[in-house]
Design a protein around this motif. Sequence first.
Motif, PDB file in Angstrom:
ATOM      1  N   GLY A  31       0.791  -1.235   0.000  1.00 22.61           N
ATOM      2  CA  GLY A  31       0.000   0.000   0.000  1.00 22.61           C
ATOM      3  C   GLY A  31       0.820   1.280   0.000  1.00 22.61           C
ATOM      4  O   GLY A  31       0.282   2.363  -0.239  1.00 22.61           O
ATOM      5  N   SER A  32       2.121   1.156   0.261  1.00 19.81           N
ATOM      6  CA  SER A  32       2.960   2.355   0.435  1.00 19.81           C
ATOM      7  C   SER A  32       2.922   3.300  -0.760  1.00 19.81           C
ATOM      8  O   SER A  32       2.998   4.514  -0.589  1.00 19.81           O
ATOM      9  N   VAL A  33       2.791   2.762  -1.949  1.00 18.45           N
ATOM     10  CA  VAL A  33       2.823   3.614  -3.155  1.00 18.45           C
ATOM     11  C   VAL A  33       1.443   4.157  -3.522  1.00 18.45           C
ATOM     12  O   VAL A  33       1.328   4.981  -4.432  1.00 18.45           O
ATOM     13  N   TYR A  34       0.398   3.690  -2.840  1.00 16.44           N
ATOM     14  CA  TYR A  34      -0.965   4.122  -3.186  1.00 16.44           C
ATOM     15  C   TYR A  34      -1.582   5.073  -2.167  1.00 16.44           C
ATOM     16  O   TYR A  34      -2.653   5.615  -2.391  1.00 16.44           O
ATOM     17  N   LYS A  35      -0.904   5.276  -1.040  1.00 20.05           N
ATOM     18  CA  LYS A  35      -1.462   6.115   0.028  1.00 20.05           C
ATOM     19  C   LYS A  35      -1.828   7.510  -0.477  1.00 20.05           C
ATOM     20  O   LYS A  35      -2.912   8.008  -0.196  1.00 20.05           O
ATOM     21  N   PHE A  36      -0.908   8.136  -1.208  1.00 22.79           N
ATOM     22  CA  PHE A  36      -1.183   9.479  -1.723  1.00 22.79           C
ATOM     23  C   PHE A  36      -1.470   9.461  -3.216  1.00 22.79           C
ATOM     24  O   PHE A  36      -1.459  10.487  -3.889  1.00 22.79           O
ATOM     25  N   ASN A  37      -1.681   8.275  -3.739  1.00 30.11           N
ATOM     26  CA  ASN A  37      -1.928   8.103  -5.169  1.00 30.11           C
ATOM     27  C   ASN A  37      -2.836   6.887  -5.325  1.00 30.11           C
ATOM     28  O   ASN A  37      -2.449   5.863  -5.857  1.00 30.11           O
ATOM     29  N   ASN A  38      -4.066   7.037  -4.826  1.00 26.12           N
ATOM     30  CA  ASN A  38      -4.996   5.905  -4.767  1.00 26.12           C
ATOM     31  C   ASN A  38      -5.213   5.252  -6.132  1.00 26.12           C
ATOM     32  O   ASN A  38      -5.238   5.924  -7.155  1.00 26.12           O
ATOM     33  N   TYR A  39      -5.331   3.938  -6.103  1.00 28.41           N
ATOM     34  CA  TYR A  39      -5.665   3.178  -7.308  1.00 28.41           C
ATOM     35  C   TYR A  39      -6.927   2.382  -6.966  1.00 28.41           C
ATOM     36  O   TYR A  39      -6.868   1.393  -6.227  1.00 28.41           O
ATOM     37  N   ARG A  40      -8.066   2.838  -7.469  1.00 30.31           N
ATOM     38  CA  ARG A  40      -9.339   2.294  -7.003  1.00 30.31           C
ATOM     39  C   ARG A  40      -9.839   1.103  -7.814  1.00 30.31           C
ATOM     40  O   ARG A  40     -10.946   1.103  -8.347  1.00 30.31           O
ATOM     41  N   ALA A  41      -8.990   0.106  -7.901  1.00 31.60           N
ATOM     42  CA  ALA A  41      -9.393  -1.148  -8.544  1.00 31.60           C
ATOM     43  C   ALA A  41      -8.488  -2.254  -7.995  1.00 31.60           C
ATOM     44  O   ALA A  41      -7.456  -1.976  -7.379  1.00 31.60           O
ATOM     45  N   LYS A  42      -8.882  -3.514  -8.234  1.00 36.10           N
ATOM     46  CA  LYS A  42      -8.150  -4.642  -7.662  1.00 36.10           C
ATOM     47  C   LYS A  42      -7.056  -5.178  -8.573  1.00 36.10           C
ATOM     48  O   LYS A  42      -6.301  -6.062  -8.181  1.00 36.10           O
ATOM     49  N   ASP A  43      -6.950  -4.623  -9.796  1.00 35.69           N
ATOM     50  CA  ASP A  43      -6.084  -5.255 -10.799  1.00 35.69           C
ATOM     51  C   ASP A  43      -4.696  -4.629 -10.884  1.00 35.69           C
ATOM     52  O   ASP A  43      -4.021  -4.775 -11.905  1.00 35.69           O
ATOM     53  N   PHE A  44      -4.262  -3.883  -9.859  1.00 33.23           N
ATOM     54  CA  PHE A  44      -2.924  -3.272  -9.926  1.00 33.23           C
ATOM     55  C   PHE A  44      -1.855  -4.362 -10.090  1.00 33.23           C
ATOM     56  O   PHE A  44      -1.992  -5.476  -9.585  1.00 33.23           O
ATOM     57  N   THR A  45      -0.801  -4.010 -10.820  1.00 41.02           N
ATOM     58  CA  THR A  45       0.264  -4.968 -11.072  1.00 41.02           C
ATOM     59  C   THR A  45       1.584  -4.235 -11.306  1.00 41.02           C
ATOM     60  O   THR A  45       1.571  -3.120 -11.840  1.00 41.02           O
ATOM     61  N   PRO A  46       2.732  -4.762 -10.864  1.00 38.92           N
ATOM     62  CA  PRO A  46       2.848  -6.002 -10.098  1.00 38.92           C
ATOM     63  C   PRO A  46       2.344  -5.825  -8.665  1.00 38.92           C
ATOM     64  O   PRO A  46       2.136  -4.696  -8.222  1.00 38.92           O
ATOM     65  N   PHE A  47       2.174  -6.941  -7.963  1.00 34.88           N
ATOM     66  CA  PHE A  47       1.645  -6.873  -6.601  1.00 34.88           C
ATOM     67  C   PHE A  47       2.569  -6.037  -5.716  1.00 34.88           C
ATOM     68  O   PHE A  47       2.106  -5.151  -4.992  1.00 34.88           O
ATOM     69  N   PHE A  48       3.870  -6.305  -5.782  1.00 34.03           N
ATOM     70  CA  PHE A  48       4.873  -5.457  -5.101  1.00 34.03           C
ATOM     71  C   PHE A  48       5.405  -4.449  -6.114  1.00 34.03           C
ATOM     72  O   PHE A  48       6.180  -4.806  -7.002  1.00 34.03           O
ATOM     73  N   HIS A  49       4.987  -3.198  -6.004  1.00 34.09           N
ATOM     74  CA  HIS A  49       5.431  -2.146  -6.926  1.00 34.09           C
ATOM     75  C   HIS A  49       6.946  -1.926  -6.765  1.00 34.09           C
ATOM     76  O   HIS A  49       7.463  -2.012  -5.642  1.00 34.09           O
ATOM     77  N   PRO A  50       7.648  -1.618  -7.852  1.00 35.07           N
ATOM     78  CA  PRO A  50       9.101  -1.414  -7.753  1.00 35.07           C
ATOM     79  C   PRO A  50       9.502  -0.330  -6.737  1.00 35.07           C
ATOM     80  O   PRO A  50      10.597  -0.379  -6.180  1.00 35.07           O
ATOM     81  N   LYS A  51       8.614   0.643  -6.512  1.00 34.35           N
ATOM     82  CA  LYS A  51       8.946   1.712  -5.562  1.00 34.35           C
ATOM     83  C   LYS A  51       8.365   1.466  -4.167  1.00 34.35           C
ATOM     84  O   LYS A  51       8.414   2.349  -3.304  1.00 34.35           O
ATOM     85  N   ALA A  52       7.808   0.313  -3.927  1.00 32.13           N
ATOM     86  CA  ALA A  52       7.194   0.018  -2.628  1.00 32.13           C
ATOM     87  C   ALA A  52       8.266  -0.066  -1.531  1.00 32.13           C
ATOM     88  O   ALA A  52       9.413  -0.420  -1.787  1.00 32.13           O
ATOM     89  N   PHE A  53       7.868   0.276  -0.314  1.00 28.02           N
ATOM     90  CA  PHE A  53       8.792   0.248   0.826  1.00 28.02           C
ATOM     91  C   PHE A  53       7.972   0.075   2.100  1.00 28.02           C
ATOM     92  O   PHE A  53       6.768   0.289   2.093  1.00 28.02           O
ATOM     93  N   PHE A  54       8.641  -0.278   3.189  1.00 27.64           N
ATOM     94  CA  PHE A  54       7.886  -0.358   4.451  1.00 27.64           C
ATOM     95  C   PHE A  54       7.851   1.007   5.121  1.00 27.64           C
ATOM     96  O   PHE A  54       8.811   1.767   5.047  1.00 27.64           O
ATOM     97  N   THR A  55       6.718   1.316   5.755  1.00 28.08           N
ATOM     98  CA  THR A  55       6.519   2.635   6.360  1.00 28.08           C
ATOM     99  C   THR A  55       6.296   2.514   7.871  1.00 28.08           C
ATOM    100  O   THR A  55       6.569   1.473   8.464  1.00 28.08           O
ATOM    101  N   ASP A  56       5.774   3.571   8.460  1.00 29.78           N
ATOM    102  CA  ASP A  56       5.510   3.611   9.905  1.00 29.78           C
ATOM    103  C   ASP A  56       4.656   2.437  10.391  1.00 29.78           C
ATOM    104  O   ASP A  56       4.837   1.977  11.516  1.00 29.78           O
ATOM    105  N   ASP A  57       3.762   1.945   9.531  1.00 32.76           N
ATOM    106  CA  ASP A  57       2.893   0.836   9.961  1.00 32.76           C
ATOM    107  C   ASP A  57       3.725  -0.397  10.305  1.00 32.76           C
ATOM    108  O   ASP A  57       3.467  -1.084  11.299  1.00 32.76           O
ATOM    109  N   THR A  58       4.721  -0.674   9.477  1.00 30.44           N
ATOM    110  CA  THR A  58       5.613  -1.804   9.750  1.00 30.44           C
ATOM    111  C   THR A  58       6.470  -1.537  10.985  1.00 30.44           C
ATOM    112  O   THR A  58       6.608  -2.398  11.864  1.00 30.44           O
ATOM    113  N   VAL A  59       7.027  -0.347  11.078  1.00 31.62           N
ATOM    114  CA  VAL A  59       7.905  -0.011  12.198  1.00 31.62           C
ATOM    115  C   VAL A  59       7.143  -0.159  13.525  1.00 31.62           C
ATOM    116  O   VAL A  59       7.650  -0.761  14.488  1.00 31.62           O
TER     117      VAL A  59
END
Length: 267
Positions: A11-39
């Motif tokens: 979800g890290s890449v969609y928080k400020f750039n919502n994608y309102r469908a289930k078909d996003f790909t790839p599942f792990f976006h190349p720019k994805a990272f862990f945020t405060d939720d993980t910490v």
Amino acid sequence: MLGAIIGDIVGSVYKFNNYRAKDFTPFFHPKAFFTDDTVCTIAVADALVNGKDPATTLREWGRRYWKNGGWGQRFALWIATEDMGPYNSLGNGAAMRVSAAGLLAKSVDEATTLSDRVTEVTHNHLEGMRGGAATAVAIHMARTGRWAGEIRQAIAQRFQYDLTPSVDEIRPSYRYNERSQDTLPQALTCALEARDYEDAIRNAISIGGDSDTIAAIAGAVAEALFGISDEMAAEAWRYLPAEMHVVLQDLYAIAGQPGSVSEDVSS
Ligand SMILES: [Mg+2]
């Protein structure tokens, strides 16, 4: 718990750039990272597994991974201010970090007690406490074999959330919101309606809003309901530093499951 972390990463890449469908790909976006939720999820697990003070432990992990960002404004101030007490937060941060309480609890009441212990240090507002406890109870119920319909009914009754709208009904009108009472019911529904773990995360991204946190909450419950594939667990593992692997291994060694995280593939 890894379920929450994967949700946060995806979800890290969609928080400020919502994608309102289930078909996003790839599942792990190349720019994805862990945020405060993980910490914060790791910090709560560290506190509960090792009998540490929750406030101190949250501050230590938060300061160490400050640059991972996504911090709520007042939570950031709380981390930086050593003697600041609970600040009556009703934010969704209580629910997104609480997975370890649900995994370690041996009863519904203990899930609530453990959640309260780690939540009251910041989110001592009724809504913060309710959101954390409901998430922990849902996780506990799921991992002890209750099916989604039972969990939905129990959470609605015990915590007085309206869990009737479906994901398709939530999606059109849902807007960004960090309040617990406007995040937790939606995130729970994303997990309870899913057919497997990945489907829960896709539901969570698809409704928009605070995507990393919604996916973290949905992912924590979905992990307990469905488990996570070895491939996906291994991929998520690679995002995390060694000291987080240690906390995850310790947590699962006590709580049991999933076998998929027992091997360190980070090399
Ligand atoms: Mg976040």
